[in-house]
Design an enzyme around this catalytic site. Structure first.
Site, PDB file in Angstrom:
ATOM      1  N   SER A 100      -0.833  -1.202   1.007  1.00 34.88           N
ATOM      2  CA  SER A 100      -0.031  -0.619   1.989  1.00 34.88           C
ATOM      3  C   SER A 100      -1.224   0.372   2.747  1.00 34.88           C
ATOM      4  CB  SER A 100       1.339  -0.187   1.272  1.00 34.88           C
ATOM      5  OG  SER A 100       2.157   0.479   2.179  1.00 34.88           O
ATOM      6  N   HIS A 120       1.775  -4.361   3.879  1.00 25.07           N
ATOM      7  CA  HIS A 120       3.095  -3.809   4.615  1.00 25.07           C
ATOM      8  C   HIS A 120       2.363  -3.460   5.935  1.00 25.07           C
ATOM      9  CE1 HIS A 120       4.482  -1.953   0.492  1.00 25.07           C
ATOM     10  NE2 HIS A 120       4.750  -3.412   0.691  1.00 25.07           N
ATOM     11  N   ASP A 160       5.920  -0.059  -4.459  1.00 24.16           N
ATOM     12  CA  ASP A 160       5.904  -1.445  -4.322  1.00 24.16           C
ATOM     13  C   ASP A 160       4.594  -2.136  -5.047  1.00 24.16           C
ATOM     14  OD1 ASP A 160       6.851  -4.237  -3.861  1.00 24.16           O
ATOM     15  OD2 ASP A 160       5.862  -4.051  -1.865  1.00 24.16           O
TER      16      ASP A 160
END
Ligand SMILES: C[S@@+](CC[C@H](N)C(=O)[O-])C[C@H]1O[C@@H](n2cnc3c(N)ncnc32)[C@H](O)[C@@H]1O
Lengths: 273, 199
Positions: free
Chosen positions: B18, B45, B138
């Site tokens: 991310s 992401h 995540d």
């Protein structure tokens, strides 16, 4: 999330659905289906697979919930604004030449896609001579579509999408806000014909100049994708348009040779034969 | 070791990242050995519809072919796949990709958890999961599944991560088999396959 329910148990559930309710999910992509079934199983806190299975077999209201939860109903207005821009610029001018316009939204979920299209038609002055057929396997999402009421918290995103799609009006003219909800103009809803339709088992029911089937085929295996695409081919006028989701493709399908993709990156094909 | 020969070879490497992970991935590309018999899948992401840029960027960095993963496409060795933005990416039992637009998980779509979990189901011991820099949790739940299914978990050393939260979470939960600084990631991947030559 731990996967409690295993592949062989999922096969059992799918058999039950077929025998008891006539719904066939056996040609759906398994990875997502398995995740959705396990998600529902833990969400509804079943103590055992046997009880879960029994509930689906014997309780038709729970069965409806089951189908609604294992199919994915996530949608938005003007999803992929560049796609809607191409509809405005290249598809609507062709539709305008028809005396009467029929559009089919297959797998329309709660209808955000249908309202988006109705807005485009209205802005092009075509809504009066159009009908938008909105179908889905789930009766529950269609009830929401008929109400035309969507959560207000998404409207900011939708109006940004709308502007990016080439919308020139003030988006707020299309709805009235009340508490946490936005109710869309009933003149839009009035042009929609709403019915349940299962792409696995139901047939062609009309002829259209434009068919949408976006983000539905990703849940089908190749074989079922081809069957659904054949159904669309049977339901589309020659020179009609077929619009798929941003990551879906006709390239590998059996109807590919009869279609030509528009000259841009959007997933819109024209039936040429 | 004699047992080594019965261990399932590594077939897939999934890299999840991310905020702050792009740099690590860009540095990794040119350092990868030119022809490893493995598929690499990158799940990061980022803003919806920026995928083409990422694919182009990665393609300019190394000799491996990089492309966006397409639904129903078979996972081929010696290719780098990028998960498209705004879809979850799963892997089917027949080693093909599936896409899914269901709800975001950890505010993310694609969700690293979903891809890790689904790859773990299919590849078991043949999977290496790598978790890089990020500000979100995540990937942690997904790593749990990778681990319990016999896969290998690699986590970026949080002190070398631009944003340490994500890798730190995985380490705190005891999921990491290996904790590596960013600059050692490529050598680690290359090293997974050097034994093959002696067999
Ligand atoms: C992710 S939504 C797509 C909504 C909208 N088209 C979009 O792209 O935003 C998928 C929809 O397909 C519907 N669906 C799934 N299987 C179907 C089937 N066999 N026949 C008709 N609709 C189906 C689901 O109920 C769901 O509403």
């Amino acid at each position: 999330m731990e996967f409690e329910i295993q592949d062989d148990e999922i096969e059992l559930l799918l058999q039950d659905l077929q025998e008891r309710y006539g719904y066939d999910f056996t040609d759906y992509s398994k990875a997502s289906l398995k995740r959705r079934i396990n998600r529902l199983y833990s969400l509804d806190k079943f103590p055992s697979f046997a009880l879960f299975r029994k509930q689906i077999q014997t309780d038709s209201i729970y069965f409806r919930r089951f189908v609604e939860e294992i199919t994915v109903n996530v949608t938005e207005m003007f999803r992929d604004p560049s796609f809607y821009r191409i509809l405005r610029e290249e598809v609507l001018p062709v539709l305008a030449t028809h005396p009467f316009i029929r559009i089919w939204h297959a797998g329309c979920s709660t209808g955000e896609e249908v309202y988006s299209m109705a807005i485009l038609l209205r802005e092009a002055g075509l809504l009066k001579k159009s009908l938008l057929y909105a179908t889905d396997i789930n009766p529950g999402v269609l009830e929401r579509l008929k109400k035309g009421i969507f959560p207000l918290r998404f409207i900011k995103q939708y109006s940004e999408n709308y502007i990016q799609s080439g919308g020139k009006d003030d988006f707020s003219r299309y709805y009235t806000a009340k508490y946490d909800w936005a109710k869309f103009d009933e003149q839009l809803t009035a042009k929609m014909v709403v019915a349940t339709h299962n792409l696995v088992s139901d047939r062609s029911f009309n002829e259209f100049q434009l068919i949408f089937c976006r983000n539905v085929l990703i849940y089908f295996d190749r074989n079922l994708q081809n069957r659904a695409l054949q159904l669309f081919d049977d339901s589309l006028d020659t020179l009609g348009f077929l619009a798929l989701g941003a990551k879906e493709n006709l390239k590998y399908s059996t109807i590919f040779r009869k279609y030509k993709q528009l000259e841009n990156k959007e997933r819109i094909w024209r039936k040429i034969a | 070791m004699a047992q080594n020969s019965i261990v399932k070879p590594i077939q897939l490497i999934v890299i999840g990242g991310s905020a702050g992970s792009l740099d690590v991935i860009l540095k990794l590309m040119p350092a990868l050995a030119p022809s490893l018999p493995v598929a690499i899948l990158i799940v990061t992401h980022r803003k919806a519809s920026s995928e083409d840029l990422l694919v182009d960027l990665l393609n300019s960095r190394g000799s491996w072919p990089v492309r966006e993963a397409e639904e129903k496409e078979p996972v081929a060795p010696h290719a780098i796949y990028v998960a498209p933005s705004d879809y979850h990416l799963l892997i089917e039992k027949d080693f093909t990709f599936s896409l899914d637009v269901s709800e975001k998980v950890n505010y993310s779509r694609p969700s690293i958890d979903i891809t890790f979990e689904s790859a773990a189901e299919v590849y078991g011991e043949g999977l290496v999961a790598i978790l890089l820099s990020g500000a979100n949790a995540d990937g942690v739940a997904g790593m749990k599944r990778v681990r319990s299914n016999g896969g290998t978990c690699v986590v970026q050393d949080p002190s070398t991560a631009e944003v340490s939260y994500m890798p730190a979470q995985a380490i705190e939960q005891g999921l990491a088999h290996h904790i590596l600084p960013a600059e050692e990631m490529a050598a680690f991947i290359n090293g997974l396959f050097t034994n093959d030559k002696n067999q």
